[in-house]
Design a protein around this motif. Structure first.
Motif, PDB file in Angstrom:
ATOM      1  N   LEU A  77       0.832  -1.203   0.000  1.00  0.00           N
ATOM      2  CA  LEU A  77       0.000   0.000   0.000  1.00  0.00           C
ATOM      3  C   LEU A  77       0.867   1.252   0.000  1.00  0.00           C
ATOM      4  CD1 LEU A  77      -2.601   1.627   0.259  1.00  0.00           C
ATOM      5  CD2 LEU A  77      -2.637   1.060   2.706  1.00  0.00           C
ATOM      6  N   GLU A  78       1.882   1.278   0.844  1.00  0.00           N
ATOM      7  CA  GLU A  78       2.762   2.453   0.921  1.00  0.00           C
ATOM      8  C   GLU A  78       3.446   2.727  -0.414  1.00  0.00           C
ATOM      9  OE1 GLU A  78       3.738   1.431   5.590  1.00  0.00           O
ATOM     10  OE2 GLU A  78       5.176   0.927   4.015  1.00  0.00           O
ATOM     11  N   VAL A  79       3.970   1.675  -1.031  1.00  0.00           N
ATOM     12  CA  VAL A  79       4.703   1.847  -2.291  1.00  0.00           C
ATOM     13  C   VAL A  79       3.749   2.252  -3.412  1.00  0.00           C
ATOM     14  CG1 VAL A  79       6.066   0.624  -4.049  1.00  0.00           C
ATOM     15  CG2 VAL A  79       6.611   0.355  -1.612  1.00  0.00           C
ATOM     16  N   ALA A  80       2.543   1.677  -3.430  1.00  0.00           N
ATOM     17  CA  ALA A  80       1.569   2.049  -4.458  1.00  0.00           C
ATOM     18  C   ALA A  80       1.164   3.513  -4.317  1.00  0.00           C
ATOM     19  CB  ALA A  80       0.347   1.142  -4.385  1.00  0.00           C
ATOM     20  N   VAL A  81       0.899   3.950  -3.085  1.00  0.00           N
ATOM     21  CA  VAL A  81       0.535   5.351  -2.864  1.00  0.00           C
ATOM     22  C   VAL A  81       1.709   6.268  -3.225  1.00  0.00           C
ATOM     23  CG1 VAL A  81      -0.074   7.068  -1.104  1.00  0.00           C
ATOM     24  CG2 VAL A  81      -1.225   4.847  -1.143  1.00  0.00           C
ATOM     25  N   GLY A  82       2.930   5.866  -2.843  1.00  0.00           N
ATOM     26  CA  GLY A  82       4.108   6.670  -3.162  1.00  0.00           C
ATOM     27  C   GLY A  82       4.306   6.831  -4.659  1.00  0.00           C
ATOM     28  N   LYS A  83       4.149   5.727  -5.393  1.00  0.00           N
ATOM     29  CA  LYS A  83       4.295   5.796  -6.851  1.00  0.00           C
ATOM     30  C   LYS A  83       3.180   6.635  -7.465  1.00  0.00           C
ATOM     31  CE  LYS A  83       5.988   4.619 -10.914  1.00  0.00           C
ATOM     32  NZ  LYS A  83       7.286   5.170 -11.376  1.00  0.00           N
ATOM     33  N   PHE A  84       1.963   6.519  -6.930  1.00  0.00           N
ATOM     34  CA  PHE A  84       0.838   7.331  -7.412  1.00  0.00           C
ATOM     35  C   PHE A  84       1.166   8.821  -7.253  1.00  0.00           C
ATOM     36  CE2 PHE A  84      -3.167   9.567  -7.079  1.00  0.00           C
ATOM     37  CZ  PHE A  84      -3.976   8.968  -8.044  1.00  0.00           C
ATOM     38  N   CYS A  85       1.649   9.187  -6.079  1.00  0.00           N
ATOM     39  CA  CYS A  85       1.993  10.593  -5.834  1.00  0.00           C
ATOM     40  C   CYS A  85       3.132  11.054  -6.742  1.00  0.00           C
ATOM     41  CB  CYS A  85       2.375  10.797  -4.373  1.00  0.00           C
ATOM     42  SG  CYS A  85       1.009  10.605  -3.207  1.00  0.00           S
ATOM     43  N   GLN A  86       4.118  10.197  -6.931  1.00  0.00           N
ATOM     44  CA  GLN A  86       5.262  10.548  -7.784  1.00  0.00           C
ATOM     45  C   GLN A  86       4.802  10.835  -9.213  1.00  0.00           C
ATOM     46  OE1 GLN A  86       6.939   7.790  -9.961  1.00  0.00           O
ATOM     47  NE2 GLN A  86       8.272   9.336 -10.858  1.00  0.00           N
ATOM     48  N   GLN A  87       3.895   9.994  -9.707  1.00  0.00           N
ATOM     49  CA  GLN A  87       3.371  10.204 -11.058  1.00  0.00           C
ATOM     50  C   GLN A  87       2.445  11.414 -11.115  1.00  0.00           C
ATOM     51  OE1 GLN A  87       3.808   8.183 -14.171  1.00  0.00           O
ATOM     52  NE2 GLN A  87       5.653   7.967 -12.939  1.00  0.00           N
ATOM     53  N   LEU A  88       1.612  11.559 -10.092  1.00  0.00           N
ATOM     54  CA  LEU A  88       0.644  12.663 -10.049  1.00  0.00           C
ATOM     55  C   LEU A  88       1.349  14.023 -10.075  1.00  0.00           C
ATOM     56  CD1 LEU A  88      -2.506  13.099  -9.604  1.00  0.00           C
ATOM     57  CD2 LEU A  88      -1.932  13.419  -7.190  1.00  0.00           C
ATOM     58  N   GLY A  89       2.446  14.109  -9.319  1.00  0.00           N
ATOM     59  CA  GLY A  89       3.146  15.386  -9.205  1.00  0.00           C
ATOM     60  C   GLY A  89       4.352  15.535 -10.105  1.00  0.00           C
ATOM     61  N   HIS A 124      12.425   4.626  -7.452  1.00  0.00           N
ATOM     62  CA  HIS A 124      11.692   3.580  -6.738  1.00  0.00           C
ATOM     63  C   HIS A 124      12.313   3.309  -5.367  1.00  0.00           C
ATOM     64  CE1 HIS A 124       9.513   1.718 -10.451  1.00  0.00           C
ATOM     65  NE2 HIS A 124       9.087   2.935 -10.134  1.00  0.00           N
ATOM     66  N   THR A 125      13.619   3.446  -5.264  1.00  0.00           N
ATOM     67  CA  THR A 125      14.257   3.304  -3.952  1.00  0.00           C
ATOM     68  C   THR A 125      13.820   4.442  -3.029  1.00  0.00           C
ATOM     69  OG1 THR A 125      16.161   2.139  -4.878  1.00  0.00           O
ATOM     70  CG2 THR A 125      16.456   3.189  -2.726  1.00  0.00           C
ATOM     71  N   ASP A 126      13.759   5.658  -3.544  1.00  0.00           N
ATOM     72  CA  ASP A 126      13.274   6.795  -2.751  1.00  0.00           C
ATOM     73  C   ASP A 126      11.863   6.518  -2.234  1.00  0.00           C
ATOM     74  OD1 ASP A 126      15.598   8.291  -3.276  1.00  0.00           O
ATOM     75  OD2 ASP A 126      14.705   9.228  -5.059  1.00  0.00           O
ATOM     76  N   ILE A 127      11.007   6.027  -3.113  1.00  0.00           N
ATOM     77  CA  ILE A 127       9.619   5.744  -2.736  1.00  0.00           C
ATOM     78  C   ILE A 127       9.569   4.692  -1.645  1.00  0.00           C
ATOM     79  CG2 ILE A 127       7.463   4.710  -3.569  1.00  0.00           C
ATOM     80  CD1 ILE A 127       8.092   6.128  -6.289  1.00  0.00           C
ATOM     81  N   ALA A 128      10.408   3.657  -1.768  1.00  0.00           N
ATOM     82  CA  ALA A 128      10.450   2.605  -0.752  1.00  0.00           C
ATOM     83  C   ALA A 128      10.859   3.165   0.605  1.00  0.00           C
ATOM     84  CB  ALA A 128      11.415   1.502  -1.179  1.00  0.00           C
ATOM     85  N   LEU A 129      11.869   4.013   0.624  1.00  0.00           N
ATOM     86  CA  LEU A 129      12.353   4.564   1.893  1.00  0.00           C
ATOM     87  C   LEU A 129      11.352   5.545   2.503  1.00  0.00           C
ATOM     88  CD1 LEU A 129      16.146   5.023   1.051  1.00  0.00           C
ATOM     89  CD2 LEU A 129      15.025   3.133   2.249  1.00  0.00           C
ATOM     90  N   ILE A 130      10.599   6.235   1.665  1.00  0.00           N
ATOM     91  CA  ILE A 130       9.518   7.082   2.182  1.00  0.00           C
ATOM     92  C   ILE A 130       8.447   6.209   2.825  1.00  0.00           C
ATOM     93  CG2 ILE A 130       7.560   8.525   1.434  1.00  0.00           C
ATOM     94  CD1 ILE A 130       9.564   9.911  -0.507  1.00  0.00           C
ATOM     95  N   GLY A 131       8.134   5.071   2.202  1.00  0.00           N
ATOM     96  CA  GLY A 131       7.178   4.143   2.799  1.00  0.00           C
ATOM     97  C   GLY A 131       7.640   3.629   4.145  1.00  0.00           C
ATOM     98  N   GLN A 132       8.928   3.274   4.229  1.00  0.00           N
ATOM     99  CA  GLN A 132       9.465   2.824   5.515  1.00  0.00           C
ATOM    100  C   GLN A 132       9.370   3.924   6.563  1.00  0.00           C
ATOM    101  OE1 GLN A 132      13.669   2.515   5.807  1.00  0.00           O
ATOM    102  NE2 GLN A 132      13.644   1.374   7.729  1.00  0.00           N
ATOM    103  N   ARG A 133       9.688   5.145   6.160  1.00  0.00           N
ATOM    104  CA  ARG A 133       9.631   6.260   7.102  1.00  0.00           C
ATOM    105  C   ARG A 133       8.205   6.468   7.610  1.00  0.00           C
ATOM    106  NH1 ARG A 133      11.458  12.510   5.849  1.00  0.00           N
ATOM    107  NH2 ARG A 133      11.435  13.239   8.013  1.00  0.00           N
ATOM    108  N   ALA A 134       7.242   6.342   6.711  1.00  0.00           N
ATOM    109  CA  ALA A 134       5.842   6.475   7.113  1.00  0.00           C
ATOM    110  C   ALA A 134       5.478   5.422   8.152  1.00  0.00           C
ATOM    111  CB  ALA A 134       4.933   6.354   5.892  1.00  0.00           C
ATOM    112  N   GLU A 135       5.946   4.200   7.929  1.00  0.00           N
ATOM    113  CA  GLU A 135       5.617   3.124   8.875  1.00  0.00           C
ATOM    114  C   GLU A 135       6.319   3.335  10.212  1.00  0.00           C
ATOM    115  OE1 GLU A 135       4.442  -1.507   8.727  1.00  0.00           O
ATOM    116  OE2 GLU A 135       4.884  -0.376   6.926  1.00  0.00           O
ATOM    117  N   ASN A 136       7.571   3.784  10.176  1.00  0.00           N
ATOM    118  CA  ASN A 136       8.331   4.004  11.410  1.00  0.00           C
ATOM    119  C   ASN A 136       7.793   5.187  12.201  1.00  0.00           C
ATOM    120  OD1 ASN A 136      11.720   3.169  10.183  1.00  0.00           O
ATOM    121  ND2 ASN A 136       9.973   1.884  10.593  1.00  0.00           N
ATOM    122  N   GLN A 137       7.645   6.321  11.525  1.00  0.00           N
ATOM    123  CA  GLN A 137       7.417   7.588  12.224  1.00  0.00           C
ATOM    124  C   GLN A 137       5.958   8.019  12.285  1.00  0.00           C
ATOM    125  OE1 GLN A 137      10.131  10.713  10.925  1.00  0.00           O
ATOM    126  NE2 GLN A 137      11.727   9.225  10.457  1.00  0.00           N
TER     127      GLN A 137
END
Length: 385
Positions: free
Chosen positions: A133-145, A151-164
């Motif tokens: 879910l995190e990666v799909a939303v991240g990729k959606f936002c990346q394409q939208l904006g 893809h590595t950036d998106i993955a690490l943003i997903g991890q940060r969301a889960e951690n923080q």
């Protein structure tokens, strides 16, 4: 219908227009290397052919309106105000958290959107429904904006969301494999350098997943405790992370640490030996040595049970049944964060029905639970549909 088709159809129904963008990110199963990711070590997962689709379109309101199809719930939040958790809808934290940290990475991102989420990753099963879910939303936002995020950036943003934002101190494996998965390959990941190495799965080898239906909750469970214990062990040995500790170095001071804190010593022993097992498993699979791979998977499970103490009796029983059917022609182990969820088995396709039958004949009688059995394919990571 596929998650992508469901998401598109429901978007048309809920928002009365057609979706402009659909993104799909897979779940994952980890073949070997458990809890090593947040210790900056090695893991070897694969993306699977179950995942999460996000279908949607921009709006001009500066808000995100989100419909979770599988839960039949809405969430709405503004991009022009601080994004905070919605305690009544736990799932929304994964969406809100990703959008929040996308904005931190790319302050120009202020584009509102309407979207529908649909997935078929079993929930609370240890197959990374949250990361997909995190990666799909991240990729959606990346394409939208039109954002300059890899893809590595998106993955690490997903991890940060889960951690923080969500509060689970997971490592980066789940998001990385959902973003970077390769068709028909396992992916050995160095969780410190983020370097990856594809490990082809021989065409006659099946990836089997059995869901125990013992639900787990890594936020409310002991996942965060295990991470703190690993950090304490690293501090004791004077290393940045347990990845920096060899088995020989650990053995030299194991008794000393055990005298101070027996549990912390056991946690460290699992991580140090598990890192080596990942490297050995990649070599074994490269040679097509299923006997050796099976031995390493069995050792991994025993270590998770006895040293990391994250298995439950139902999971142990599933592994025992699978291994009885496999003999020396493959391996089985718990997969995921622990305290329930799934087991994974690798073996020739000729063994699939034997594994399925022995579990179907015995698991419910012993536990009162009915398993779900999946034969999966190693799949591509996040993609636009």
């Amino acid at each position: 219908m596929t998650p992508e088709a469901i998401a598109r159809t429901l978007f048309r129904q809920k928002f009365e227009r057609n979706a402009e963008l659909t993104v799909y990110a897979p779940g994952r199963v980890n073949i070997i290397g458990e809890h090593t990711d947040y210790n900056e070590g090695f893991v070897m997962p694969c993306a699977i052919n179950y995942g999460t689709a996000v279908s949607g379109a921009a709006n001009d309101r500066g808000i995100f309106r989100v419909y979770a199809a599988d839960l039949q719930q809405y969430d709405e939040f503004s991009l022009r105000q601080p994004i905070i958790p919605n305690p009544e809808k736990k799932w929304s934290g994964y969406v809100r958290g990703v959008v929040k940290f996308i904005q931190q990475a790319c302050p120009q991102f202020q584009q509102g959107a309407d979207l529908v989420i649909s997935g078929n990753v079993p929930l609370s099963a240890g197959l990374s429904s949250s990361a997909s879910l995190e990666v799909a939303v991240g990729k959606f936002c990346q394409q939208l904006g039109g954002l300059a995020l890899s893809h590595t950036d998106i993955a690490l943003i997903g991890q940060r969301a889960e951690n923080q934002f969500v509060g689970c101190q997971c490592g980066n494996m789940d998001q990385l494999i959902s973003a970077l998965g390769q068709q028909d390959q396992l992916l050995m990941i160095d969780c410190r350098s983020l370097k990856t190495q594809g490990v082809p799965i021989p065409p006659d080898i099946a990836v089997m997943i059995v869901n125990s239906h013992v639900k787990h909750d890594l936020v409310a469970g002991e996942y965060n405790t295990r991470r703190r214990q690993c950090e304490s062990a690293a501090a004791f040995f004077g290393v940045k992370a347990l990845r920096d500790l060899s088995i020989t170095q650990f053995r030299q001071r194991e008794a000393e640490l055990s005298a101070i804190d027996k549990d912390t010593a056991k946690r460290a022993r699992h991580i140090v030996t598990e890192n080596q097992r990942v490297l050995d498993a990649a070599a074994a699979l490269g040679k097509g040595d299923l006997r050796r791979l099976g031995e390493l998977m069995a050792q991994s499970h025993d270590s998770m049970r006895d040293d990391f103490e994250i298995t439950v009796p139902q999971i142990d029983y599933l592994v025992e049944l699978a291994q009885l059917a496999l003999g020396s022609s493959g391996g089985a182990r718990m997969t995921g964060g622990g305290f329930g969820g799934c087991i994974v088995a690798l073996a020739p396709f000729s063994k699939v029905e034997a594994v399925r039958k022995i579990i179907a004949d015995n698991y419910r009688k012993q536990t009162g639970l009915t398993e779900d059995f999946y034969v999966c394919r190693a799949s591509q990571g996040v993609r636009i549909c």
